[in-house]
Design a protein around this motif. Structure first.
Motif, mmCIF file in Angstrom:
data_model
loop_
_atom_site.group_PDB
_atom_site.id
_atom_site.type_symbol
_atom_site.label_atom_id
_atom_site.label_comp_id
_atom_site.label_asym_id
_atom_site.label_seq_id
_atom_site.Cartn_x
_atom_site.Cartn_y
_atom_site.Cartn_z
ATOM 1 N N ASP A 141 25.039 14.178 -9.419
ATOM 2 C CA ASP A 141 24.321 15.328 -8.867
ATOM 3 C C ASP A 141 22.931 15.471 -9.481
ATOM 4 N N ASP A 142 22.776 15.098 -10.744
ATOM 5 C CA ASP A 142 21.456 15.157 -11.374
ATOM 6 C C ASP A 142 20.545 14.049 -10.846
ATOM 7 N N ILE A 143 21.128 12.901 -10.498
ATOM 8 C CA ILE A 143 20.343 11.870 -9.812
ATOM 9 C C ILE A 143 19.844 12.405 -8.472
ATOM 10 N N CYS A 144 20.727 13.073 -7.743
ATOM 11 C CA CYS A 144 20.347 13.634 -6.443
ATOM 12 C C CYS A 144 19.253 14.685 -6.588
ATOM 13 N N ARG A 145 19.343 15.509 -7.633
ATOM 14 C CA ARG A 145 18.296 16.518 -7.866
ATOM 15 C C ARG A 145 16.959 15.847 -8.176
ATOM 16 N N ALA A 146 17.003 14.740 -8.925
ATOM 17 C CA ALA A 146 15.776 14.011 -9.249
ATOM 18 C C ALA A 146 15.139 13.447 -7.976
ATOM 19 N N PHE A 147 15.962 12.881 -7.089
ATOM 20 C CA PHE A 147 15.441 12.382 -5.818
ATOM 21 C C PHE A 147 14.778 13.497 -5.026
ATOM 22 N N GLN A 148 15.471 14.619 -4.903
ATOM 23 C CA GLN A 148 14.930 15.723 -4.118
ATOM 24 C C GLN A 148 13.605 16.216 -4.692
ATOM 25 N N HIS A 149 13.519 16.277 -6.006
ATOM 26 C CA HIS A 149 12.307 16.800 -6.645
ATOM 27 C C HIS A 149 11.111 15.877 -6.402
ATOM 28 N N VAL A 150 11.298 14.555 -6.557
ATOM 29 C CA VAL A 150 10.154 13.657 -6.375
ATOM 30 C C VAL A 150 9.800 13.495 -4.901
ATOM 31 N N MET A 151 10.751 13.785 -4.002
ATOM 32 C CA MET A 151 10.456 13.700 -2.574
ATOM 33 C C MET A 151 9.694 14.918 -2.063
ATOM 34 N N THR A 152 9.788 16.034 -2.787
ATOM 35 C CA THR A 152 9.146 17.271 -2.326
ATOM 36 C C THR A 152 7.928 17.662 -3.143
ATOM 37 N N ALA A 153 7.830 17.226 -4.388
ATOM 38 C CA ALA A 153 6.692 17.581 -5.252
ATOM 39 C C ALA A 153 5.696 16.427 -5.262
ATOM 40 N N PRO A 154 4.528 16.571 -4.621
ATOM 41 C CA PRO A 154 3.586 15.444 -4.468
ATOM 42 C C PRO A 154 3.102 14.850 -5.793
ATOM 43 N N GLY A 155 3.092 15.636 -6.866
ATOM 44 C CA GLY A 155 2.570 15.145 -8.130
ATOM 45 C C GLY A 155 3.370 14.002 -8.733
ATOM 46 N N TYR A 156 4.587 13.798 -8.273
ATOM 47 C CA TYR A 156 5.426 12.734 -8.821
ATOM 48 C C TYR A 156 5.277 11.406 -8.061
ATOM 49 N N ARG A 157 4.623 11.472 -6.928
ATOM 50 C CA ARG A 157 4.576 10.309 -6.042
ATOM 51 C C ARG A 157 3.847 9.126 -6.690
ATOM 52 N N GLY A 158 4.473 7.963 -6.604
ATOM 53 C CA GLY A 158 3.827 6.740 -7.056
ATOM 54 C C GLY A 158 3.999 6.420 -8.522
ATOM 55 N N ASN A 159 4.803 7.205 -9.247
ATOM 56 C CA ASN A 159 4.979 6.980 -10.676
ATOM 57 C C ASN A 159 6.398 6.498 -10.992
ATOM 58 N N SER A 210 0.802 -1.225 0.000
ATOM 59 C CA SER A 210 0.000 0.000 0.000
ATOM 60 C C SER A 210 0.836 1.277 0.000
ATOM 61 N N VAL A 211 2.140 1.193 0.269
ATOM 62 C CA VAL A 211 2.985 2.388 0.338
ATOM 63 C C VAL A 211 3.229 2.921 -1.081
ATOM 64 N N PRO A 212 2.999 4.212 -1.338
ATOM 65 C CA PRO A 212 3.319 4.780 -2.664
ATOM 66 C C PRO A 212 4.817 4.669 -2.944
ATOM 67 N N VAL A 213 5.177 4.163 -4.123
ATOM 68 C CA VAL A 213 6.567 3.969 -4.506
ATOM 69 C C VAL A 213 6.838 4.722 -5.799
ATOM 70 N N THR A 214 7.825 5.608 -5.766
ATOM 71 C CA THR A 214 8.275 6.309 -6.964
ATOM 72 C C THR A 214 9.552 5.642 -7.458
#
Length: 482
Positions: A199-217, A151-155
């Motif tokens: 560093d771009d991988i790290c930016r991608a992680f930060q973005h999906v962790m803070t922007a709810p619209g990316y969650r679960g995709n 049940s946990v949303p996974v990105t």
């Protein structure tokens, strides 16, 4: 109050599995301003020596569901970076596909139990229109499915080669270019790849962790231009100002490639093999919203990644784990523990308790009466030789007595097992989504001298489990009662 506790009180706590590796080390540093971390590691050397300013290091057996559950308690987000190709016991009777599935299932079930709100998993780019993919990529995709089965949303972030200071892929490439004046390029060198800077991988992680619209995709990510592996090698040689000659060869030759890449690239052969088999496909990122955001905000190109990944002499910068790997290898050897993970078919309508019961009955009926399995009223299972001597004693764990998906025992006695802490475990785990059951032994410590054990009891165990697997396969095809 410790410095970590003071920081953790102000920032969300993130559980990270795989925190001491290349990606995990960069990611913790990159996100330290906004998050505190609880890092799960099996390495006592890492747990005792790593910096604890923004990270609480928790020595944790990721193969133990109860211990992973305890470790994740109180965390809001989970980051999963585990790929189990490196050995975790002195004897490993397992392939990485099966151990990857087991570890991912432990992590997501524990996350669900403690109320983690979001998991982010780093997977790999997948080839388009290819069903029969390499074991390495197939394992990544299977882990995605296991993590997303609860049940946990996974990105999911899918990336190709990740370049940066200390990265094993980049270090391998640089070592090959520097050490081989003449390089034979097999057919896989013509395949296309699209890499990305750490560093771009790290930016991608930060973005999906803070922007709810990316969650679960699921998102493909990349930053470098699409290149073939031969172009990558030639561009690296040109940038490092090394002279090398390249000879094209029309076949893949994975067995030979594995050996020379390991020898000259400075990477263990067990890690190189699965990676090389994935190079036969064209792997590039498919368009998506996250990739567009990365491109619009600016990504590092290949030359920039290369410049920051080598020292003044053009040598690759060290991997974060390089300082503790020798200590880890010595600890594994000294502990004399065994891990065996075997995937088997799952007959229709059977749960983990049924499989365990079937195993005991099957042993008694098929080993000629020499070894019998007997279970008492407390559920303790004893394997006895000629009805007189107990070879192994298995005591049910309190966490799995009535669970349909998991039946686990502590190895608590018998002539073939040393008494150790923590005790070894024997377990059956059900995976209905892939119609499989995984039978596993973790942390078993034999009483026989090591090399006697390795060439007798260990081989016998593997033979018995494969025989039982064929038995379960036969049950899958038995006629129904209707």
């Amino acid at each position: 109050m410790s410095e970590f506790e003071a920081n953790a009180a102000k920032k969300p706590l993130v559980a990270m599995a795989g925190a001491s590796g290349f990606v995990g080390s960069h990611l913790r540093h990159f996100l330290s301003e906004h998050y505190s971390f609880r890092a799960l590691t099996r390495s006592a050397a890492v747990a005792s020596t790593a910096s604890k300013t923004d990270t609480e290091w928790r020595e944790c057996d990721l193969y133990s569901l109860p211990k992973v559950t305890d470790a994740l308690e109180g965390c809001k987000i989970g980051i999963y970076l585990v790929h189990s190709m490196a050995p975790s016991s002195r004897l490993m009777q397992a392939n990485f596909e099966d151990t990857d599935v087991l570890l991912a299932d432990n992590f997501v079930r524990a996350a669900e139990a403690v109320g983690i709100e979001h998991i982010v998993y780093l997977s790999g780019l997948m080839p388009e229109g290819v069903e029969d993919i390499s074991p390495h990529l197939r394992s990544r995709r299977e882990v995605e499915d296991v993590l997303r089965s609860r049940s946990v949303p996974v990105t999911v972030l899918r990336a190709g080669l990740i370049f940066g200071p200390g990265g094993s892929s980049f270090s391998m490439l640089i070592n090959l270019v520097r050490r081989l004046p003449v390089m034979v390029l097999p057919a896989w060198a013509t395949s296309k790849t699209q890499a990305i800077d750490i560093d771009d991988i790290c930016r991608a992680f930060q973005h999906v962790m803070t922007a709810p619209g990316y969650r679960g995709n699921c998102y493909d990510v990349a930053g470098h231009a699409v290149m073939s592996y031969s172009e990558l090698i030639r561009e690296t040689a040109r940038h490092l100002k090394t002279r090398s000659r390249h000879i094209n060869f029309p076949l893949n030759c994975f067995a030979l490639s594995r050996r020379w890449v390991s020898l000259f690239g400075g990477v263990p052969e067990e890690l190189v093999g699965p990676l090389l088999e994935s190079l036969q496909y064209d792997l590039s990122a498919r368009p998506n919203d996250l990739l567009t955001w990365l491109e619009q905000t600016g990504t590092r190109n290949f030359q920039e990644s290369l410049d920051r990944s080598v020292d003044a002499n053009g040598n690759p910068k060290p991997n974060p784990r390089s300082e503790t790997r020798i200590a880890d290898a010595q600890a594994i050897r000294t502990a004399r523990r065994v891990r065996s993970v075997q995937r088997m078919p799952l007959p229709e309508g059977m749960d983990a308790q049924d499989i365990a019961k079937e195993y005991g009955q099957w042993v008694t009926e098929n080993l000629g009466g020499i070894v019998q399995a007997r279970r008492d009223d407390e559920g303790v299972l004893r394997f006895q030789l000629l009805k007189r001597w107990t070879l192994l004693e298995l005591t049910p764990t309190p966490f799995s007595k009535r669970h349909p998906f998991r039946c686990a025992f502590y190895i608590t006695g018998g002539a073939l097992a040393r008494e150790v802490l923590p005790p070894g475990r024997f377990e059956f785990r059900i995976f209905p989504g892939i119609r499989s059951v995984i039978a596993s032994i973790h942390g078993f410590s034999p009483t026989l001298p090591w090399y006697v054990y390795a060439y007798t009891q260990a081989i016998a165990h593997l033979w018995v489990m494969r025989w039982f697997s064929r038995h379960l396969g036969g049950l899958m095809h038995r006629p129904s009662d209707s």
